[in-house]
Design an enzyme around this catalytic site. Structure first.
Site, PDB file in Angstrom:
ATOM      1  N   GLU A 209      -9.564 -30.336  21.307  1.00 39.69           N
ATOM      2  CA  GLU A 209      -9.481 -31.130  20.073  1.00 39.69           C
ATOM      3  C   GLU A 209     -10.809 -31.774  19.699  1.00 39.69           C
ATOM      4  O   GLU A 209     -11.177 -31.820  18.525  1.00 39.69           O
ATOM      5  CB  GLU A 209      -8.407 -32.214  20.210  1.00 39.69           C
ATOM      6  CG  GLU A 209      -6.988 -31.732  20.049  1.00 39.69           C
ATOM      7  CD  GLU A 209      -6.445 -31.051  21.290  1.00 39.69           C
ATOM      8  OE1 GLU A 209      -7.129 -31.084  22.335  1.00 39.69           O
ATOM      9  OE2 GLU A 209      -5.335 -30.496  21.229  1.00 39.69           O
ATOM     10  N   HIS A 278       3.377 -38.259  24.559  1.00 40.33           N
ATOM     11  CA  HIS A 278       3.631 -37.367  23.419  1.00 40.33           C
ATOM     12  C   HIS A 278       4.441 -38.032  22.324  1.00 40.33           C
ATOM     13  O   HIS A 278       4.971 -37.364  21.453  1.00 40.33           O
ATOM     14  CB  HIS A 278       4.357 -36.099  23.881  1.00 40.33           C
ATOM     15  CG  HIS A 278       3.505 -35.167  24.672  1.00 40.33           C
ATOM     16  ND1 HIS A 278       3.102 -35.441  25.944  1.00 40.33           N
ATOM     17  CD2 HIS A 278       2.961 -33.967  24.359  1.00 40.33           C
ATOM     18  CE1 HIS A 278       2.355 -34.446  26.399  1.00 40.33           C
ATOM     19  NE2 HIS A 278       2.248 -33.542  25.448  1.00 40.33           N
TER      20      HIS A 278
END
Lengths: 476, 342
Positions: A209, A278
């Protein structure tokens, strides 16, 4: 019906690969199941004989945990098991679509409960069934021409269409991210884009990322129009330096000479049972930063119109989607170029007693809360913030001047949250109009727990919103 | 073991001995001028910093001039440049106006960023100079993205992405190497190894032998060059640039160089000896090195050098005056350039 993803509540039985009487060994593929994201092969975990098929192939909307067939051990007889199929399960045959109200958001299935994290034996439910706008039509977005017709679309399809339309319109627009191309999107949002636009413009990245966000920002500085998909915003924490230091600040640091037209998008907030790392809601994090615009739509129509606007915007945009919303269907206007203004909230329902703001997934909860409150004689003016930065302060203040009360709903943590900001803004802009303190309904101030019951406790529930609205109305 | 220590004949010897392969005299004079401009400009910036006219962080390029000058002359106007925070030299060789760079350093409205960027954040999109980035290593994925745009647009350009020896230990550098190699992006990674990442020597911060080999796992070729020798830098970079233009994908060039000043203006540089600095200044200075080559080959005489020096001092003094005479940005500028108004 097996649960094949964290957010799956129902599936379609696409095909049986075994027929009644076939022997089955562990690992054999029994059937193909269509989830909202993919078609999956369902393997046997036991040996035996497929004694009876309870759900015929082609059946849609079979709730998770519904028995679909019976595996017989040696010596067992198929006659001993009940023959029932879909009647008791909520499954429906092809062509038997649930009836829905026009011009209204509709749940993917005729759920009767408000969306919530799952409890024991209860599947996570999609958002409200309540056809809010059908009950009391709110003002349409100003740029919708009269007589516009609508079509039912999922948020997933609306986002895909928005990207496809903008990619057709501008060859400088491209999509990059993990699994966006050959896999067709981890959540199937980019389904079909590789086929239409090719590998040059729909680009699978490594799982890096920080690197690919920076690469996207560099490409934007050089004049391209990247859409950078994060599989979820949780992973974008590794990319935050580029989102803020490289994208958001460059225009200012360059004295206006060079900007960064880029869209960072992906699912934000809690999904279901994926625990602390998450399940995080980032709107307040990004809304803190000048140089960014932060968009968090609820409905499919807004998702489409705002994503198209975001892709055309010359600034860096943080576009916060929600996995739980991807499969939900809404009415989307059928016009050639459905673009909505960034920075405008939407009064989803007019009311007189209390203003309630929410955004993204929480809007579905807020609609349910407003319905419950209506039954108790409390009229809620419901505002979908849609854009978190720049915040549409005017719309909220005008509403509070009318209702004299504000309940702010958000999924994220309370400290320095969107509700904190709204409370401060109301003191600055509407202090003399307030008949009660602003109340925040937020996620609890804890990392997201895994256990189903704890997860439900950590997330704002319809009940919390109802109680908050009653409290500011001094009702018990 | 370094490219620098391989040289046999002392300062300028190798290049001078290869006199027949030298670039044209006017080319050498142009490089000399550019290096001298950087040197004098940075000396002036240091002076203005001492006078309180430049604030914050200010990282001078003195000693490293041959790197930016040598690389720049392998590029064309199709190509892009991006670097970190030791960026004044790169800006000057990209053709940015010294007076406007100086005005930015002093926080004036005539600066490249209207005084809102400062030493580390300056851009000139018309020169394809993309900054000027203050976060160590961030310019490497950004530069890789600029290279991606060159390839996407099929414009034949490449991106020269500079970083220091300290940045090479950043994770994002390897994420970038990976994507650049996978997608064969036209990017020249230039590692300016000045031996110290702030106060920590390369030996104490970077495992392995040579930084130019850090792309090996990704199949990215790397070469080391004497970064104090502008001829060597240009010749090596030229070779790598040709490979990039031929579609061979990213290349790494490690230039062994040295900064005479501290990391920034507030760095007393006690992590290295005075002898070490003195040895570099007297034995390996890139400007003196080139001057000697020019003199040995009879391309210019002392009077010419004096004239050039005066001319450059004038440019730099004028820049400093322009900067000091320029007003600070209007208070209303606080609220501009946050978003592009559409």
């Amino acid at each position: 019906m097996p649960a094949l993803s964290p957010t799956m509540t129902e599936g379609n039985l696409a095909r049986w690969l075994k027929k009644e009487g076939d022997p089955v060994r562990s690992g054999d593929v029994l059937a193909e199941i269509e989830t909202d994201k993919a078609t999956m092969e369902f393997e046997a975990v036991d040996e035996g004989v497929l004694g009876k098929i309870l759900v015929p192939e082609g059946t849609q909307g079979v709730a998770v945990n519904t028995p679909i067939g019976v595996l017989l051990e040696e010596g067992e007889s198929a006659d001993a098991v009940p023959t029932s199929a879909s009647a008791a399960t909520g499954g429906r045959a092809k062509g038997d679509e649930p009836r829905t109200a026009d011009h209204a958001p509709v749940g993917e299935k005729p759920a009767s409960e408000a969306p919530a994290a799952p409890t024991e034996g209860e599947a996570p439910a999609p958002a409200a069934k309540v056809p809010a706008e059908a009950k009391k039509p709110a003002a349409a977005d100003p740029d919708l021409p009269p007589g516009t017709t609508f079509v039912k679309q999922t948020v997933r399809e609306a986002l895909r269409d928005a990207m496809a339309e903008e990619m057709r319109r501008d060859p400088k627009v491209f999509l990059m991210g993990e699994e966006v191309a050959q896999y067709q999107g981890a959540y199937k949002v980019s389904q079909g884009l590789l086929d239409e636009f090719g590998a040059k413009r729909v680009i699978d990245t490594p799982i890096t990322e920080h690197g690919f966000a920076g690469l996207g920002v560099g490409a934007a500085m050089a004049g391209l129009r990247p859409i950078v998909e994060f599989m979820t915003w949780n992973f974008a924490m590794q990319a935050m330096d580029h989102i803020i230091n490289s994208a958001a600040k460059t225009l200012y640091m360059a004295g206006g000479q060079m900007g960064c037209p880029i869209v960072f998008r992906g699912p934000n907030g809690a999904a279901a049972r994926v625990a602390a790392q998450h399940s995080q809601e980032y709107s307040s994090w990004y809304s803190h930063c000048p140089g960014l615009k932060v968009v968090a739509p609820w409905s499919a129509a807004d998702a489409k119109g705002l994503l198209k606007a975001a892709i055309r915007d010359p600034n860096p945009i943080v576009f916060l989607e929600n996995e739980m919303l991807y499969g939900q269907s809404f009415e989307v206007p059928q016009i050639d170029d459905h673009v909505l203004p960034i920075g405008k909230a939407k009064v989803v329902r007019e009311g007189t007693d209390v203003t309630m703001t929410a955004f993204s997934l929480m809007m579905g909860h807020a609609v349910a809360a407003a319905d419950a409150l209506a039954e108790q004689g409390i009229s809620v003016e419901l505002i979908d913030l849609r854009t978190i930065r720049p915040l549409d302060v005017e719309t909220i203040v005008n509403s509070v001047k009318k209702t004299n009360r504000l309940v702010s709903v958000e999924e994220g943590w309370p400290q320095s949250g969107i509700g904190s900001e709204l409370a401060a803004l109301m003191m600055e802009h509407a202090f003399d109009y307030l008949d009660a303190p602003v109340v925040r309904v937020t996620g609890k101030d804890v990392p997201m727990p895994y256990a189903a019951n704890l997860e439900k406790l950590a997330l704002p529930q319809v009940h919390d919103m109802v109680e908050a609205a009653k409290a500011v109305c001094y009702r018990t | 073991m370094t490219a620098m220590s391989k040289r046999k004949n002392g300062n300028g010897g190798e290049a001078a001995a290869a006199g027949s392969n030298l670039p044209q005299p006017e080319t050498l004079m142009a490089w000399y001028r550019e290096m001298l401009l950087i040197r004098r400009f940075e000396e002036k910036a240091g002076q203005l910093y001492g006078m309180g006219l430049i604030g914050g962080f200010c990282h001078l390029y003195i000693g490293q001039e041959a790197v930016a000058v040598g690389i720049q002359h392998t590029l064309t106007e199709k190509d892009s440049v991006i670097t970190g925070y030791r960026d004044h030299g790169h800006m000057l060789v990209c053709g940015m106006e010294p007076r406007r760079v100086m005005a930015e350093l002093t926080g004036r409205e005539t600066g490249y960023s209207k005084g809102k960027g400062g030493s580390m954040h300056m851009f000139a999109k018309d020169k394809k100079f993309y900054g000027g980035h203050g976060i160590v290593g961030a310019q490497i994925p950004l530069g890789t993205g600029i290279a991606f745009a060159h390839k996407y647009e099929e414009d034949g350009g490449l991106c020269a992405a500079y970083c220091g020896d300290g940045a090479v230990n950043q994770g994002q550098v390897y994420e970038s190497f990976n994507m650049a190699a996978l997608w064969k992006l036209p990017v020249l990674y230039v590692i300016e190894n000045n031996r110290y990442g702030m106060g920590t020597s390369v030996q104490r911060a970077a495992a392995g032998e040579r930084l130019c080999d850090r792309g090996r796992a990704y199949g990215i070729p790397g070469e080391q060059v004497d970064g104090m020798d502008v001829l060597a830098v240009e010749a090596t970079a030229n070779r790598l640039v040709e490979k990039i233009r031929a579609g061979e994908g990213p290349q790494i060039l490690e230039a062994m160089t040295y900064r005479y000043r501290g990391h920034s203006m507030s760095d007393p540089a006690k992590y290295r000896t005075k002898d070490e600095v003195e040895e570099m200044r007297t034995q390996h200075d890139p400007i003196e090195n080139l001057k000697r080559i020019i003199e040995v080959n009879g391309f210019a005489d002392e009077a010419t050098f004096k004239a050039i020096d005066k001319e450059i001092r004038d440019v730099v003094n004028e820049s400093a005056k322009f900067a000091q005479d320029s007003p600070e940005p209007d208070p209303s500028e606080l609220w501009t350039d946050i978003l592009v108004e559409s």
